[in-house]
Design a protein around this motif. Structure first.
Motif, short mmCIF file in Angstrom:
data_model
loop_
_atom_site.label_atom_id
_atom_site.label_comp_id
_atom_site.label_asym_id
_atom_site.label_seq_id
_atom_site.Cartn_x
_atom_site.Cartn_y
_atom_site.Cartn_z
N SER A 243 69.02 -21.01 -30.74
CA SER A 243 67.85 -20.30 -30.18
C SER A 243 66.86 -21.29 -29.58
CB SER A 243 67.18 -19.47 -31.27
OG SER A 243 68.02 -18.45 -31.74
N ALA A 244 66.59 -22.36 -30.31
CA ALA A 244 65.64 -23.37 -29.82
C ALA A 244 66.18 -24.05 -28.56
CB ALA A 244 65.37 -24.40 -30.90
N LEU A 245 67.46 -24.34 -28.55
CA LEU A 245 68.07 -24.99 -27.39
C LEU A 245 68.04 -24.06 -26.17
CD1 LEU A 245 71.02 -26.59 -29.33
CD2 LEU A 245 69.30 -27.89 -28.06
N ARG A 246 68.25 -22.78 -26.39
CA ARG A 246 68.16 -21.82 -25.28
C ARG A 246 66.74 -21.77 -24.73
NH1 ARG A 246 68.98 -15.50 -26.50
NH2 ARG A 246 67.18 -16.03 -27.80
N GLU A 247 65.75 -21.71 -25.63
CA GLU A 247 64.36 -21.68 -25.19
C GLU A 247 63.98 -22.96 -24.46
OE1 GLU A 247 61.95 -20.91 -28.57
OE2 GLU A 247 62.82 -18.93 -28.97
N ASP A 248 64.67 -24.05 -24.78
CA ASP A 248 64.39 -25.34 -24.13
C ASP A 248 65.13 -25.46 -22.81
OD1 ASP A 248 63.01 -27.79 -24.19
OD2 ASP A 248 64.85 -28.85 -24.79
N GLY A 249 65.83 -24.42 -22.38
CA GLY A 249 66.51 -24.42 -21.09
C GLY A 249 67.89 -25.04 -21.08
N LYS A 250 68.46 -25.28 -22.26
CA LYS A 250 69.76 -25.95 -22.31
C LYS A 250 70.89 -25.06 -21.80
CE LYS A 250 68.02 -29.65 -24.15
NZ LYS A 250 67.87 -30.88 -23.34
N PHE A 251 70.71 -23.74 -21.85
CA PHE A 251 71.75 -22.84 -21.36
C PHE A 251 71.97 -23.00 -19.85
CE2 PHE A 251 72.46 -19.19 -24.59
CZ PHE A 251 72.54 -20.11 -25.62
N GLN A 252 70.98 -23.56 -19.16
CA GLN A 252 71.11 -23.74 -17.71
C GLN A 252 72.20 -24.74 -17.36
OE1 GLN A 252 67.26 -24.79 -16.15
NE2 GLN A 252 66.24 -23.03 -17.08
N HIS A 253 72.57 -25.59 -18.31
CA HIS A 253 73.60 -26.59 -18.06
C HIS A 253 74.99 -26.08 -18.40
CE1 HIS A 253 70.33 -29.38 -17.49
NE2 HIS A 253 69.85 -29.11 -18.70
N LEU A 254 75.09 -24.85 -18.89
CA LEU A 254 76.37 -24.27 -19.25
C LEU A 254 76.97 -23.49 -18.09
CD1 LEU A 254 75.47 -22.80 -22.78
CD2 LEU A 254 76.41 -25.06 -22.26
N THR A 255 78.26 -23.22 -18.17
CA THR A 255 78.88 -22.33 -17.20
C THR A 255 78.40 -20.92 -17.47
OG1 THR A 255 80.82 -21.86 -18.57
CG2 THR A 255 80.91 -23.83 -17.15
N GLU A 256 78.62 -20.04 -16.54
CA GLU A 256 78.21 -18.64 -16.72
C GLU A 256 78.90 -18.03 -17.94
OE1 GLU A 256 78.28 -14.41 -14.22
OE2 GLU A 256 78.63 -16.32 -13.19
N LYS A 257 80.18 -18.37 -18.12
CA LYS A 257 80.92 -17.85 -19.27
C LYS A 257 80.37 -18.40 -20.57
CE LYS A 257 85.54 -17.81 -21.37
NZ LYS A 257 86.96 -18.21 -21.22
N GLN A 258 80.06 -19.69 -20.60
CA GLN A 258 79.53 -20.29 -21.82
C GLN A 258 78.16 -19.73 -22.17
OE1 GLN A 258 79.80 -24.41 -20.64
NE2 GLN A 258 81.73 -24.73 -21.74
N ALA A 259 77.32 -19.51 -21.18
CA ALA A 259 76.00 -18.94 -21.44
C ALA A 259 76.13 -17.54 -22.04
CB ALA A 259 75.18 -18.90 -20.15
N ALA A 260 77.07 -16.76 -21.51
CA ALA A 260 77.28 -15.41 -22.05
C ALA A 260 77.81 -15.48 -23.49
CB ALA A 260 78.26 -14.65 -21.16
N LEU A 261 78.72 -16.42 -23.75
CA LEU A 261 79.23 -16.61 -25.10
C LEU A 261 78.12 -17.08 -26.04
CD1 LEU A 261 82.69 -18.26 -24.38
CD2 LEU A 261 82.30 -16.03 -25.43
N GLY A 262 77.21 -17.89 -25.52
CA GLY A 262 76.08 -18.34 -26.32
C GLY A 262 75.23 -17.17 -26.78
#
Length: 212
Positions: free
Chosen positions: A14-33
């Protein structure tokens, strides 16, 4: 144990997502996250009996005397046994949250079944975790070494004023420091790397002992 690990993994991701780390993932990985966060949350709330594909793994660390791999960072023992760290690791086929709490780390797998990991998975409902043999991919050592290097570089940016505060803390109770796990880990790093082990935040503490 399972819910504790799920709680840590959920908080970290959750903290990593709020810090914008999901932007470095693929679309599939972000959805899995997002799915992993929902799954861990429902498991914590008792709505799911297990975490499904989003497995939780724990790895404990101890001091090492030698490493057969090259490019080992000179703070590796201090990192493995003492450091606090958090990261979202991902490549084209794997993604996991990494939560390091001193001498152990919790891995929350978002993508890819960790088939090469043996002896680290937390069974659903497990209440304890005892020492045992584990099997891990070599790439994990490379990852841990990179994280140790990252922490080393961060610690080297500490200001002189803050270094003096750290040194003053050691001087205030030197016996406690010399009997601490940090000092033991530093000794192991010195045995492995010599003076290179002093090129970070423990340099001032080492100097205090040298000064008698």
């Amino acid at each position: 144990m399972a819910k504790f690990c799920a709680s840590v993994a959920w908080r970290s991701l959750s903290a990593l997502r709020e810090d914008g780390k999901f932007q470095h993932l693929t679309e599939k990985q972000a959805a899995l996250g997002e799915r992993a966060l929902e799954t861990w949350s429902r498991f914590l709330l008792g709505r799911y009996k297990h975490t499904g594909e989003f497995e939780l793994h724990v790895l404990t660390f101890g001091e090492i005397e030698s490493a057969s791999f090259s490019m080992t960072t000179p703070n590796i023992n201090r990192y493995l046994t003492r450091a606090i760290d958090m990261d979202l690791a991902a490549n084209s086929s794997t993604c996991f949250s990494y939560s390091k709490l001193g001498p152990f780390a919790i891995f929350g797998f978002v993508q890819s079944h960790p088939g090469q990991w043996r002896g680290t998975k937390i069974p659903n409902g497990a209440g304890w975790f005892q020492p045992h043999n584990v099997t891990l991919p070599k790439q994990l050592w490379d990852y841990l070494n990179d994280r140790a290097l990252h922490v080393k570089r961060v610690m080297e940016t500490i200001s002189p004023a803050q270094q003096q505060k750290i040194a003053a803390t050691f001087r205030a109770d030197p016996e406690r420091y010399f009997q601490s796990g940090l000092f033991r880990a530093m000794q192991r790093d010195v045995e492995m790397f010599g003076r290179d082990a002093f090129s970070d935040y423990t340099d001032s503490a080492s100097a205090q002992r040298d000064d008698g």
